[in-house]
Design a protein around this motif. Structure first.
Motif, PDB file in Angstrom:
ATOM      1  N   PHE A 192       0.735  -1.258  -0.144  1.00 46.85           N
ATOM      2  CA  PHE A 192      -0.139  -0.167   0.080  1.00 46.85           C
ATOM      3  C   PHE A 192       0.754   1.141   0.001  1.00 46.85           C
ATOM      4  O   PHE A 192       0.595   2.153  -0.642  1.00 46.85           O
ATOM      5  CB  PHE A 192      -0.856   0.178   1.186  1.00 46.85           C
ATOM      6  CG  PHE A 192      -2.141  -0.606   0.898  1.00 46.85           C
ATOM      7  CD1 PHE A 192      -3.099  -0.196   0.009  1.00 46.85           C
ATOM      8  CD2 PHE A 192      -2.618  -1.723   1.697  1.00 46.85           C
ATOM      9  CE1 PHE A 192      -4.426  -0.810  -0.316  1.00 46.85           C
ATOM     10  CE2 PHE A 192      -3.945  -2.206   1.391  1.00 46.85           C
ATOM     11  CZ  PHE A 192      -4.680  -1.956   0.479  1.00 46.85           C
ATOM     12  N   ALA A 193       1.882   1.187   0.751  1.00 49.36           N
ATOM     13  CA  ALA A 193       2.803   2.332   0.945  1.00 49.36           C
ATOM     14  C   ALA A 193       3.471   2.502  -0.310  1.00 49.36           C
ATOM     15  O   ALA A 193       3.742   3.835  -0.878  1.00 49.36           O
ATOM     16  CB  ALA A 193       3.837   2.195   2.003  1.00 49.36           C
ATOM     17  N   THR A 194       4.107   1.673  -1.456  1.00 56.41           N
ATOM     18  CA  THR A 194       4.518   1.825  -2.443  1.00 56.41           C
ATOM     19  C   THR A 194       3.780   2.473  -3.484  1.00 56.41           C
ATOM     20  O   THR A 194       3.834   3.220  -4.398  1.00 56.41           O
ATOM     21  CB  THR A 194       5.021   0.399  -3.009  1.00 56.41           C
ATOM     22  OG1 THR A 194       5.805  -0.198  -1.801  1.00 56.41           O
ATOM     23  CG2 THR A 194       5.834   0.623  -4.344  1.00 56.41           C
ATOM     24  N   CYS A 195       2.558   2.049  -3.370  1.00 52.54           N
ATOM     25  CA  CYS A 195       1.456   2.376  -4.553  1.00 52.54           C
ATOM     26  C   CYS A 195       0.652   3.637  -4.405  1.00 52.54           C
ATOM     27  O   CYS A 195       0.267   4.466  -5.123  1.00 52.54           O
ATOM     28  CB  CYS A 195       0.304   1.447  -4.649  1.00 52.54           C
ATOM     29  SG  CYS A 195       0.810  -0.307  -5.200  1.00 52.54           S
ATOM     30  N   SER A 196       0.510   4.083  -2.867  1.00 51.55           N
ATOM     31  CA  SER A 196      -0.292   5.220  -2.616  1.00 51.55           C
ATOM     32  C   SER A 196       0.367   6.396  -3.072  1.00 51.55           C
ATOM     33  O   SER A 196      -0.184   7.481  -3.703  1.00 51.55           O
ATOM     34  CB  SER A 196      -0.429   5.472  -1.090  1.00 51.55           C
ATOM     35  OG  SER A 196       0.947   5.361  -0.276  1.00 51.55           O
ATOM     36  N   SER A 197       1.784   6.548  -3.199  1.00 47.79           N
ATOM     37  CA  SER A 197       2.363   7.788  -3.285  1.00 47.79           C
ATOM     38  C   SER A 197       2.253   8.115  -5.277  1.00 47.79           C
ATOM     39  O   SER A 197       1.644   8.978  -5.566  1.00 47.79           O
ATOM     40  CB  SER A 197       3.938   7.632  -3.485  1.00 47.79           C
ATOM     41  OG  SER A 197       4.272   7.603  -2.020  1.00 47.79           O
ATOM     42  N   HIS A 198       1.937   6.904  -5.807  1.00 49.51           N
ATOM     43  CA  HIS A 198       1.999   7.063  -7.301  1.00 49.51           C
ATOM     44  C   HIS A 198       0.505   7.417  -7.582  1.00 49.51           C
ATOM     45  O   HIS A 198       0.103   8.063  -8.092  1.00 49.51           O
ATOM     46  CB  HIS A 198       2.551   5.519  -7.909  1.00 49.51           C
ATOM     47  CG  HIS A 198       2.284   5.434  -9.356  1.00 49.51           C
ATOM     48  ND1 HIS A 198       1.059   4.826 -10.030  1.00 49.51           N
ATOM     49  CD2 HIS A 198       2.797   6.270 -10.256  1.00 49.51           C
ATOM     50  CE1 HIS A 198       0.966   5.070 -11.233  1.00 49.51           C
ATOM     51  NE2 HIS A 198       2.094   5.883 -11.592  1.00 49.51           N
ATOM     52  N   MET A 199      -0.481   6.653  -6.819  1.00 46.33           N
ATOM     53  CA  MET A 199      -1.722   7.021  -6.911  1.00 46.33           C
ATOM     54  C   MET A 199      -2.244   8.499  -6.680  1.00 46.33           C
ATOM     55  O   MET A 199      -2.901   9.195  -7.313  1.00 46.33           O
ATOM     56  CB  MET A 199      -2.637   5.941  -5.945  1.00 46.33           C
ATOM     57  CG  MET A 199      -2.811   4.701  -6.652  1.00 46.33           C
ATOM     58  SD  MET A 199      -3.483   4.800  -8.230  1.00 46.33           S
ATOM     59  CE  MET A 199      -5.108   5.499  -8.329  1.00 46.33           C
ATOM     60  N   THR A 200      -1.668   9.076  -5.531  1.00 46.11           N
ATOM     61  CA  THR A 200      -1.795  10.534  -5.237  1.00 46.11           C
ATOM     62  C   THR A 200      -1.356  11.141  -6.643  1.00 46.11           C
ATOM     63  O   THR A 200      -2.118  12.358  -6.825  1.00 46.11           O
ATOM     64  CB  THR A 200      -0.830  10.947  -4.059  1.00 46.11           C
ATOM     65  OG1 THR A 200      -1.250  10.013  -2.979  1.00 46.11           O
ATOM     66  CG2 THR A 200      -1.145  12.325  -3.618  1.00 46.11           C
ATOM     67  N   VAL A 201      -0.143  10.984  -7.064  1.00 46.54           N
ATOM     68  CA  VAL A 201       0.320  11.893  -7.964  1.00 46.54           C
ATOM     69  C   VAL A 201      -0.659  11.593  -9.463  1.00 46.54           C
ATOM     70  O   VAL A 201      -0.949  12.411  -9.962  1.00 46.54           O
ATOM     71  CB  VAL A 201       1.835  11.291  -8.625  1.00 46.54           C
ATOM     72  CG1 VAL A 201       2.295  12.106 -10.054  1.00 46.54           C
ATOM     73  CG2 VAL A 201       2.956  11.854  -7.610  1.00 46.54           C
ATOM     74  N   VAL A 202      -1.267  10.442  -9.395  1.00 43.63           N
ATOM     75  CA  VAL A 202      -2.114  10.092 -10.644  1.00 43.63           C
ATOM     76  C   VAL A 202      -3.371  11.036 -10.649  1.00 43.63           C
ATOM     77  O   VAL A 202      -3.723  11.595 -11.502  1.00 43.63           O
ATOM     78  CB  VAL A 202      -2.412   8.615 -10.895  1.00 43.63           C
ATOM     79  CG1 VAL A 202      -3.521   8.538 -11.684  1.00 43.63           C
ATOM     80  CG2 VAL A 202      -1.319   7.909 -11.265  1.00 43.63           C
TER      81      VAL A 202
END
Length: 314
Positions: free
Chosen positions: A241-251
């Protein structure tokens, strides 16, 4: 009458950028704030690029894509903001037609490239989480280079398609662009010819440019969420979740602003709202991206601390 129109058209080959500062009650203060934000974006993204380059522990595909994202952010904030600040300081607001076309092309290319890069980053996370044993093979250096090159190429297609057509329309109305840079919708409003067919084609082009990356991103994260749900380890779920949450925020930040600008009907648009949204993803997003990827990423914060220790030791 026709000769007069041609003469006016020839003499007035430049545009007036009626941008942010004309709408502000305190233009000098706004100029300083934007300059500070610009410096923060440059320094934050440059620092992230250098940190990833020099720290061996960050030499993997995910951080390779992050360096490309930071590079794109540095380039596209540099396409618009320095010109705007210089015009305010010098007291001019003109831009020639060739400069306008070049600014438009570079901006479209960089934004289009970032659309596809965010999709490539989502695919990278999908492979890392759903197929960890095959990750070194599926995301080797050659594959990463092909993906990044494809992102730049597809982004340039957007620029090559829209810029020449937009700039060849006759602009015989007011040549005041109610924006702080030459964005396609703002420039199109100045045309005195019927642009409805072109606007429809541009809309379809933008839908396609957004649909392909969004499909890749949504598919990748659907599989990721399914895989995370099946994980027995709480620590593993937390890390994923931590790895993906940063990318999803930017998206969400980037795509939300782009959808408003290029896909919503004209009835939803006003010059003021368009400028506010453009400020968000042209000026603020390049500042937020390095913060999101550094503050929410343990590997990057560890590398930053190590770098700080090394500097203090010296």
């Amino acid at each position: 009458m026709e000769n007069t129109w041609v003469a006016n058209h020839t003499v007035r080959s430049d545009f007036d950028l009626v941008g942010l500062f004309s709408q502000s009650k305190h233009p000098a203060l706004l100029c300083v704030v934007i300059f500070v934000v610009f410096l923060m974006a440059l320094s934050g993204n440059t620092m992230l690029i250098l940190l990833i380059h020099y720290d061996v522990h960050l030499h993997n595909p995910m951080y390779f894509f992050i360096t490309q994202l930071s590079l794109m952010d540095v380039m596209y904030i540099s396409v618009t903001v320095p010109k705007m600040l210089m015009d305010q300081v010098m007291g001019v607001n003109k831009i020639s037609a060739p400069e306008c076309g070049m600014q438009m092309f570079l901006y479209l290319t960089l934004v289009g490239s970032e659309f596809f890069l965010l999709a490539a980053m989502a695919y990278d996370r999908y492979v890392a989480i759903c197929h960890p044993l095959h990750y070194p093979i599926l995301m080797n250096h050659r594959v990463c280079l092909i993906l990044v090159s494809s992102c730049w190429l597809l982004g340039s297609v957007d620029g090559f398609m829209l810029t020449p057509v937009t700039m060849t329309f006759p602009f015989c109305r007011s040549r005041e662009i109610h924006h702080f840079f030459c964005e396609v919708p703002a420039v199109m409003k100045l045309s005195c010819s019927d642009t409805s067919l072109y606007e429809t084609l541009m809309y379809l082009c933008c839908v396609l440019m957004l649909l392909i990356p969004v499909t890749v991103i949504s598919s990748s994260y659907s599989f990721i969420l399914f895989t995370i749900h099946r994980m027995k380890s709480a620590e593993g779920r937390k890390k994923a979740f931590a790895t993906c949450s940063s990318h999803m925020t930017v998206v969400i930040l980037f795509y939300g602003a782009a959808i408003y600008t290029y896909m919503l009907p004209n009835s939803y648009h006003t010059p003021e709202n368009d400028m506010i949204v453009s400020v968000f993803y042209t000026i603020l997003t390049p500042v937020l991206n390095p913060l999101i990827y550094s503050l929410r990423n343990k590997d990057v914060t560890k590398a930053l601390k190590k770098c700080g220790i090394c500097l203090s030791g010296n």
